[in-house]
Design a protein around this motif. Structure first.
Motif, PDB file in Angstrom:
ATOM      1  N   VAL A 103      52.830  42.610  39.266  1.00 51.19           N
ATOM      2  CA  VAL A 103      52.181  41.360  38.841  1.00 51.19           C
ATOM      3  C   VAL A 103      53.003  40.200  39.389  1.00 51.19           C
ATOM      4  O   VAL A 103      54.209  40.125  39.139  1.00 51.19           O
ATOM      5  CB  VAL A 103      52.094  41.288  37.313  1.00 51.19           C
ATOM      6  N   PRO A 104      52.390  39.299  40.152  1.00 50.37           N
ATOM      7  CA  PRO A 104      53.180  38.212  40.756  1.00 50.37           C
ATOM      8  C   PRO A 104      53.596  37.172  39.733  1.00 50.37           C
ATOM      9  O   PRO A 104      52.912  36.948  38.729  1.00 50.37           O
ATOM     10  CB  PRO A 104      52.203  37.619  41.774  1.00 50.37           C
ATOM     11  N   VAL A 107      50.509  32.932  40.449  1.00 49.66           N
ATOM     12  CA  VAL A 107      49.143  33.391  40.713  1.00 49.66           C
ATOM     13  C   VAL A 107      48.338  32.277  41.363  1.00 49.66           C
ATOM     14  O   VAL A 107      48.749  31.113  41.389  1.00 49.66           O
ATOM     15  CB  VAL A 107      48.460  33.852  39.416  1.00 49.66           C
ATOM     16  N   ASP A 108      47.170  32.640  41.891  1.00 51.21           N
ATOM     17  CA  ASP A 108      46.331  31.650  42.563  1.00 51.21           C
ATOM     18  C   ASP A 108      45.666  30.690  41.585  1.00 51.21           C
ATOM     19  O   ASP A 108      45.531  29.506  41.868  1.00 51.21           O
ATOM     20  CB  ASP A 108      45.259  32.373  43.399  1.00 51.21           C
ATOM     21  N   THR A 110      45.019  30.000  37.057  1.00 51.47           N
ATOM     22  CA  THR A 110      45.223  30.391  35.666  1.00 51.47           C
ATOM     23  C   THR A 110      44.075  29.854  34.830  1.00 51.47           C
ATOM     24  O   THR A 110      43.704  28.678  34.964  1.00 51.47           O
ATOM     25  CB  THR A 110      46.557  29.846  35.128  1.00 51.47           C
ATOM     26  N   TYR A 231      45.372  40.004  34.055  1.00 50.10           N
ATOM     27  CA  TYR A 231      45.426  39.602  35.461  1.00 50.10           C
ATOM     28  C   TYR A 231      44.317  40.327  36.219  1.00 50.10           C
ATOM     29  O   TYR A 231      44.169  41.548  36.099  1.00 50.10           O
ATOM     30  CB  TYR A 231      46.773  39.957  36.078  1.00 50.10           C
ATOM     31  N   PHE A 233      42.894  41.109  40.048  1.00 50.67           N
ATOM     32  CA  PHE A 233      43.286  41.163  41.451  1.00 50.67           C
ATOM     33  C   PHE A 233      42.056  41.456  42.308  1.00 50.67           C
ATOM     34  O   PHE A 233      41.177  42.221  41.901  1.00 50.67           O
ATOM     35  CB  PHE A 233      44.263  42.312  41.707  1.00 50.67           C
ATOM     36  N   THR A 248      46.846  42.140  49.083  1.00 50.58           N
ATOM     37  CA  THR A 248      46.338  41.388  47.938  1.00 50.58           C
ATOM     38  C   THR A 248      45.747  40.075  48.430  1.00 50.58           C
ATOM     39  O   THR A 248      46.430  39.285  49.084  1.00 50.58           O
ATOM     40  CB  THR A 248      47.465  41.106  46.933  1.00 50.58           C
ATOM     41  N   ARG A 250      43.914  37.784  46.258  1.00 49.16           N
ATOM     42  CA  ARG A 250      44.103  36.737  45.242  1.00 49.16           C
ATOM     43  C   ARG A 250      44.345  37.377  43.893  1.00 49.16           C
ATOM     44  O   ARG A 250      43.966  38.529  43.656  1.00 49.16           O
ATOM     45  CB  ARG A 250      42.897  35.788  45.184  1.00 49.16           C
ATOM     46  N   VAL A 251      44.985  36.624  43.022  1.00 49.64           N
ATOM     47  CA  VAL A 251      45.267  37.064  41.666  1.00 49.64           C
ATOM     48  C   VAL A 251      45.010  35.896  40.718  1.00 49.64           C
ATOM     49  O   VAL A 251      45.538  34.793  40.925  1.00 49.64           O
ATOM     50  CB  VAL A 251      46.726  37.540  41.497  1.00 49.64           C
ATOM     51  N   TRP A 252      44.203  36.128  39.685  1.00 46.69           N
ATOM     52  CA  TRP A 252      43.978  35.139  38.647  1.00 46.69           C
ATOM     53  C   TRP A 252      44.553  35.662  37.330  1.00 46.69           C
ATOM     54  O   TRP A 252      44.523  36.850  37.048  1.00 46.69           O
ATOM     55  CB  TRP A 252      42.482  34.877  38.433  1.00 46.69           C
ATOM     56  N   LYS A 253      45.071  34.735  36.552  1.00 49.73           N
ATOM     57  CA  LYS A 253      45.654  35.055  35.253  1.00 49.73           C
ATOM     58  C   LYS A 253      44.766  34.460  34.158  1.00 49.73           C
ATOM     59  O   LYS A 253      44.379  33.291  34.213  1.00 49.73           O
ATOM     60  CB  LYS A 253      47.067  34.477  35.153  1.00 49.73           C
TER      61      LYS A 253
END
Length: 255
Positions: A103-104, A107-108, A110, A231, A233, A248, A250-253
């Motif tokens: 988990v980064p 993130v891109d 939130t 999260y 991905f 990866t 993009r990642v949204w939280k």
């Protein structure tokens, strides 16, 4: 159970390294180390250990826990399934290739979500495992928000075959865009303490791509519960120099 798995995987690693050292030039520790179910069963017999679900042993070292220090000290990071090898029985590999996706910290995007999106009747019972995080994601409509599609849940625990070997996808949905085009949303889910694995994401994607009954366009997604937050991905699975790779996108939280 963790102690049993550790003893078994350590025994298998030691025996396979010794066997390969006798078969190849140089050191077996320079390469990925293959093993099979019968190696695990031999370890159980030798160590007098009983495990009901034998395939769960390599799976644990794919997703749920790091390899023992006696193995990782040689540079091995995870266990994967090698679908390039012949035979229905899976060939597992101790690999030095980077497999785990953390988990980064950054993130891109939130977003805010709320337990109020969950039906009151289920709130006290949702676990922090893969099915728990999928339940929260579904009730809160996070998949629709993340993909920008209208998402419709199709099935969970979908079993299929990848190059003749069994695989299982945690969750499959169908997404529909504004033009009416359909997408197969292959979702891997991980609860607290579990880790995303590149090999697993590749197998999920290739398995769904080869199923004629689902949309041709496949989007590879993951849902991960980490420290109480969710999260999402999205990954790009592609071929490069004859090998499948994962990046990866993009990642949204969701807090």
């Amino acid at each position: 159970m963790a102690g049993k798995y550790r003893r078994i995987i350590e025994w298998v690693f030691k025996q396979r390294v010794a066997a390969l050292d006798d078969e190849i030039e140089g050191s077996a520790l320079d390469e990925d180390i293959p093993f099979h179910r019968d190696d695990l069963e031999a370890a159980m017999d030798e160590l007098d250990i009983s495990v009901g679900n034998v395939p769960d042993i390599p799976y644990a070292y794919r997703s749920r826990r790091p390899l023992p220090e006696t193995v990782s000290q040689h540079g091995y990071s995870a266990v994967i399934i090698d679908d390039t090898r012949e035979g229905e029985d899976p060939t597992y590999l101790f690999t030095k290739r980077n497999q785990l996706i953390a988990v980064p910290e950054v993130v891109d995007e939130t977003h805010q979500t709320s337990l109020s999106a969950l039906p009151e009747a289920v709130r006290p019972y949702i676990a922090d495992d893969e099915q728990g995080v999928l339940t929260q994601t579904r009730y809160a409509g996070l998949l629709d928000d993340f993909t920008g599609l209208e998402c419709y849940h199709l099935t969970s625990h979908l079993r299929f075959r990848v190059r003749g070997r069994e695989a299982e996808l945690d969750d499959l949905s169908v997404g529909v865009d504004d033009a009416g085009d359909h997408y197969a949303l292959a979702v891997e889910a991980k609860g607290e303490g579990e880790t995303l694995n590149r090999n697993q994401l590749i197998r999920n994607t290739r398995g769904i791509e080869n199923k004629e009954r689902y949309p041709d366009a496949v989007r590879t997604l993951a849902v991960k519960l980490h420290e109480g937050d969710i999260y999402l991905f999205e990954f790009d699975v592609f071929e490069s120099d004859g090998d499948d790779r994962v990046e990866t996108e993009r990642v949204w939280k969701y807090e």
